[in-house]
Design a protein around this motif. Sequence first.
Motif, mmCIF file in Angstrom:
data_model
loop_
_atom_site.group_PDB
_atom_site.id
_atom_site.type_symbol
_atom_site.label_atom_id
_atom_site.label_comp_id
_atom_site.label_asym_id
_atom_site.label_seq_id
_atom_site.Cartn_x
_atom_site.Cartn_y
_atom_site.Cartn_z
ATOM 1 N N SER A 274 31.285 43.853 39.378
ATOM 2 C CA SER A 274 32.617 43.240 39.455
ATOM 3 C C SER A 274 33.443 43.449 38.187
ATOM 4 C CB SER A 274 32.467 41.749 39.769
ATOM 5 O OG SER A 274 31.487 41.144 38.933
ATOM 6 N N LEU B 287 31.279 29.664 38.660
ATOM 7 C CA LEU B 287 32.395 30.243 39.412
ATOM 8 C C LEU B 287 32.573 29.582 40.771
ATOM 9 C CD1 LEU B 287 31.604 34.039 38.806
ATOM 10 C CD2 LEU B 287 33.158 32.579 37.500
ATOM 11 N N ILE C 119 33.799 40.567 35.513
ATOM 12 C CA ILE C 119 33.802 39.179 36.001
ATOM 13 C C ILE C 119 32.349 38.738 36.041
ATOM 14 C CG2 ILE C 119 34.398 37.623 37.890
ATOM 15 C CD1 ILE C 119 36.565 39.746 38.687
ATOM 16 N N LYS D 80 36.983 32.831 42.898
ATOM 17 C CA LYS D 80 36.645 33.801 41.851
ATOM 18 C C LYS D 80 35.586 34.782 42.360
ATOM 19 C CE LYS D 80 37.465 35.122 37.626
ATOM 20 N NZ LYS D 80 38.783 35.562 37.180
ATOM 21 N N ALA E 192 35.865 38.815 42.571
ATOM 22 C CA ALA E 192 34.830 39.695 42.020
ATOM 23 C C ALA E 192 34.389 40.731 43.046
ATOM 24 C CB ALA E 192 33.635 38.863 41.547
#
Length: 153
Positions: A42, A57, A49, A61, A65
């Motif tokens: 990612s 996360l 990420i 998110k 990713a």
Amino acid sequence: MSRIDDRLAELGLVLPEPVAPVANYVPYVISGNLVFISGQVSIGPGGLITGKLGADLDLEKGVEAAHACGVNLIAQLRAACGGDLDRVTRVVKLGGFVNSTPDFTDQPKVVNGCSDLMVAVFADKGRHARAAVGAPALPLNAAVEVDGVFEID
């Protein structure tokens, strides 16, 4: 410009240079009319990420990713196709790995970030088989890693 390049522009996507391997493997292998692309982590425009879904996360998110993984897959695919993404006849299969806690169960929703991108870019040719699994850790603490198999002419 190719049809797929036009579609990428419509989506506002700029493909990065393909990421070089970090160990003893190649980024892709072409066998017959299939392209096998090694796992792409990612890495987005802001860098890698990292983190664990269900701890560091949130789902949003994680989807971001997975989308970044998809962009990197397409960048590798473009290299495999000699720059011509119109050669892609099918996204065959994606394998999604989500760095997640044992109680996190939304891996399929996370990997949709990549799957949805494939359909947005390649339309019906982007519909694919898929796996979406949780992993206790991923290389470089990446949030998501996705590999893929693509058919080309």
